[in-house]
Design an enzyme around this catalytic site. Structure first.
Site, PDB file in Angstrom:
ATOM      1  N   HIS A  17      67.901   8.982  44.653  1.00 19.92           N
ATOM      2  CA  HIS A  17      69.230   8.702  44.238  1.00 19.92           C
ATOM      3  C   HIS A  17      70.024   8.199  45.347  1.00 19.92           C
ATOM      4  CE1 HIS A  17      69.514  10.161  40.149  1.00 19.92           C
ATOM      5  NE2 HIS A  17      68.503  10.738  40.414  1.00 19.92           N
ATOM      6  N   HIS A  55      63.097  18.004  31.500  1.00 24.01           N
ATOM      7  CA  HIS A  55      63.854  16.955  31.994  1.00 24.01           C
ATOM      8  C   HIS A  55      63.159  15.842  32.251  1.00 24.01           C
ATOM      9  CE1 HIS A  55      66.637  14.711  34.547  1.00 24.01           C
ATOM     10  NE2 HIS A  55      66.531  15.413  35.681  1.00 24.01           N
ATOM     11  N   GLU A  79      62.947  13.095  34.174  1.00 21.74           N
ATOM     12  CA  GLU A  79      62.975  12.398  35.549  1.00 21.74           C
ATOM     13  C   GLU A  79      61.457  12.500  36.147  1.00 21.74           C
ATOM     14  OE1 GLU A  79      66.671  10.583  37.307  1.00 21.74           O
ATOM     15  OE2 GLU A  79      66.549  12.875  38.066  1.00 21.74           O
ATOM     16  N   ASP A  99      60.405  13.300  38.986  1.00 22.95           N
ATOM     17  CA  ASP A  99      60.227  14.334  39.963  1.00 22.95           C
ATOM     18  C   ASP A  99      59.938  15.564  38.973  1.00 22.95           C
ATOM     19  OD1 ASP A  99      62.836  13.936  39.081  1.00 22.95           O
ATOM     20  OD2 ASP A  99      63.517  15.350  40.638  1.00 22.95           O
ATOM     21  N   HIS A 101      70.453  17.201  34.694  1.00 25.84           N
ATOM     22  CA  HIS A 101      70.956  16.324  35.405  1.00 25.84           C
ATOM     23  C   HIS A 101      71.388  15.257  34.449  1.00 25.84           C
ATOM     24  CE1 HIS A 101      69.944  12.821  38.242  1.00 25.84           C
ATOM     25  NE2 HIS A 101      71.391  12.906  38.250  1.00 25.84           N
ATOM     26  N   ASP A 130      67.023  21.231  37.084  1.00 24.40           N
ATOM     27  CA  ASP A 130      67.946  20.867  38.140  1.00 24.40           C
ATOM     28  C   ASP A 130      69.079  21.769  38.665  1.00 24.40           C
ATOM     29  OD1 ASP A 130      66.500  18.343  38.889  1.00 24.40           O
ATOM     30  OD2 ASP A 130      67.544  17.088  37.605  1.00 24.40           O
ATOM     31  N   TYR A 179      73.816  20.419  47.323  1.00 27.07           N
ATOM     32  CA  TYR A 179      73.222  19.855  46.083  1.00 27.07           C
ATOM     33  C   TYR A 179      73.978  19.931  45.096  1.00 27.07           C
ATOM     34  CZ  TYR A 179      69.572  19.805  42.254  1.00 27.07           C
ATOM     35  OH  TYR A 179      69.227  19.333  41.088  1.00 27.07           O
ATOM     36  N   HIS A 213      63.718  22.698  41.923  1.00 27.70           N
ATOM     37  CA  HIS A 213      63.553  22.317  43.451  1.00 27.70           C
ATOM     38  C   HIS A 213      64.137  23.390  44.283  1.00 27.70           C
ATOM     39  CE1 HIS A 213      63.306  18.414  41.782  1.00 27.70           C
ATOM     40  NE2 HIS A 213      64.507  18.332  41.195  1.00 27.70           N
TER      41      HIS A 213
END
Ligand code: FEO
Length: 405
Positions: free
Chosen positions: A24, A78, A80, A82, A145, A164, A191, A222
């Site tokens: 990002h 989620h 995304e 990752d 997120h 997230d 974060y 994470h």
């Protein structure tokens, strides 16, 4: 990649990525982890996968622990890359696994990974799923997120797989926060500021949802698994999401020109919405205002909303005169957005948007909302066809603007 038990029947099967990872528009100087979890229940279940780059390694490692064909459920909190990036690699071996996710996530996963032929189990907020001796509870957490996101709570073990939320971008080789040999609390807060703060109202909603749930451990996507003092980290989110300086409220100026009164009504609704959010608002109907006084107030403000009706493809009243007297000032630290009522194409709103950009304001528009909130929304600039029909939309625009100043 390595596997490690987080309880006697849950194994971490993630990846520690200790590179400086681009993310990002940031470089994660301390790296990160992609936390994936295997629940060894009667119906073996995976919670999230790892970054798309590590699919092969992920499958090699996972296959040492379980025959992937035995996996019954893959929960994707989620989409995304990752989190869901290694889903295709996993599904290529986990042939009977159902994908458990929100409705929006399912639409996105099907399109991203061509999974039209796979079986999805769509879950909604508060739904539960029996996985053989254990129960998963799903909590939708939109915009934390991105819009399709949810969390998964393992009822019997009181573990919140928070995605997230409550994450930290740090290569947490020790896995658990109580084993950490490096400082991470500042990273945890950074974060929050970078990823969660732009979505602060949704953080508050999420905190309300988890309030009644007993949480022994937070297992985010994470960084460290928060085994020690999970409540402390929830409290950090609570404090940060409520942070309002009541003694020094943010200041917004609303300046508008109206033709039939509709743009004036939008200004009033925006003012009300911002005031409710604790913002100090000053509204100027430019026709009756001393433009130098308006300029002085703008110098002191944190945000500016400028609105005009459109007549013959242009702004009305003395709007252009007003925008011209702002030239030559330094507004780079102030947020601004355009609004207005219109009948046909609403050129005035576009011209105001141009002016605000030329004047150096940080303009909150569709591009800004995509980049900052990850939301593809036409909310700002606020364009209202004739009169306000959707009061909520105008209030929401005010609220979103207030959140960004
Ligand atoms: Fe961890 Fe929204 O990605």
């Amino acid at each position: 990649m390595e596997e490690r038990n987080i309880t006697k029947d849950i194994t971490w099967v993630g990846k520690v990525d200790d590179r400086k990872v681009p993310f990002h528009r940031l470089i994660l100087e301390k790296g990160t982890t992609y936390n994936s979890y295997l629940i060894h229940s009667e119906k073996p279940t995976i919670i999230d996968t790892v970054d798309i780059e590590f699919g092969r390694e992920y499958m090699e490692n996972l296959s040492k622990l379980i025959d992937p064909s035995e996996i019954e459920f893959v929960v994707i909190n989620h989409v995304e890359p990752d989190h869901a990036g290694s889903l295709p690699a996993l599904l290529s071996k986990a042939l009977k696994a159902k994908i458990v996710c929100t409705e929006l996530a399912a639409l996105e996963l099907k399109r991203m990974f061509r999974l039209q032929k796979r079986e999805f189990l769509i879950v909604k907020d508060g739904d539960a799923l029996e996985i053989g001796g254990k129960t998963l509870l799903f909590l939708e957490t939109p915009y934390l997120h991105t819009e399709e996101t949810m969390m998964t709570y393992l009822v019997e073990d009181q573990i919140l797989f928070s995605c997230d939320v409550f994450s930290t971008h740090i290569a947490a080789v020790e896995l658990f926060n109580d084993l950490s040999k490096q400082e991470y609390e500042e990273d945890f807060k950074v974060y929050y500021d970078l990823i969660m703060k732009p979505h602060r109202p949704y953080v508050s909603q999420m905190l309300t949802k988890i309030k009644e749930i007993p949480i022994q451990m937070i297992a985010p996507s994470h960084g460290y698994i928060l085994r020690k003092d999970p409540d402390k980290y929830i409290e950090i989110y609570r404090e940060k999401s409520q942070m309002k300086d009541l003694k020094n409220p943010k200041k917004v100026v609303i300046a508008y020109s109206t033709m039939t009164g509709n743009t004036g009504k939008i200004a009033a609704t925006l003012s009300e919405s911002l005031t409710q959010a604790g913002v100090d608002v000053t509204v100027f109907h430019l026709k009756n205002a001393n433009l130098e006084e308006v300029k002085d107030r703008i110098r002191e403000c944190d945000g500016l909303l400028v609105g005009s009706a459109t007549r013959y493809g242009d702004m009305v009243g003395n709007m252009e005169e007003f925008l011209k007297i702002l030239q030559g000032e330094d507004f780079h630290d102030k947020k601004a957005a355009a609004f207005g009522s219109y009948g046909w194409s609403g050129e005035a709103i576009a011209y105001i948007d141009d002016y605000l950009n030329q004047l150096g304001f940080c303009v909150i528009d569709q591009k800004y909302l995509i980049k900052t909130l990850g939301v593809d929304s036409p909310l700002l600039p606020l364009r209202v066809k004739f009169s306000i029909e959707n009061q909520q939309q105008v209030e929401e625009a005010g609220r979103v603007f207030g959140e960004q100043i």
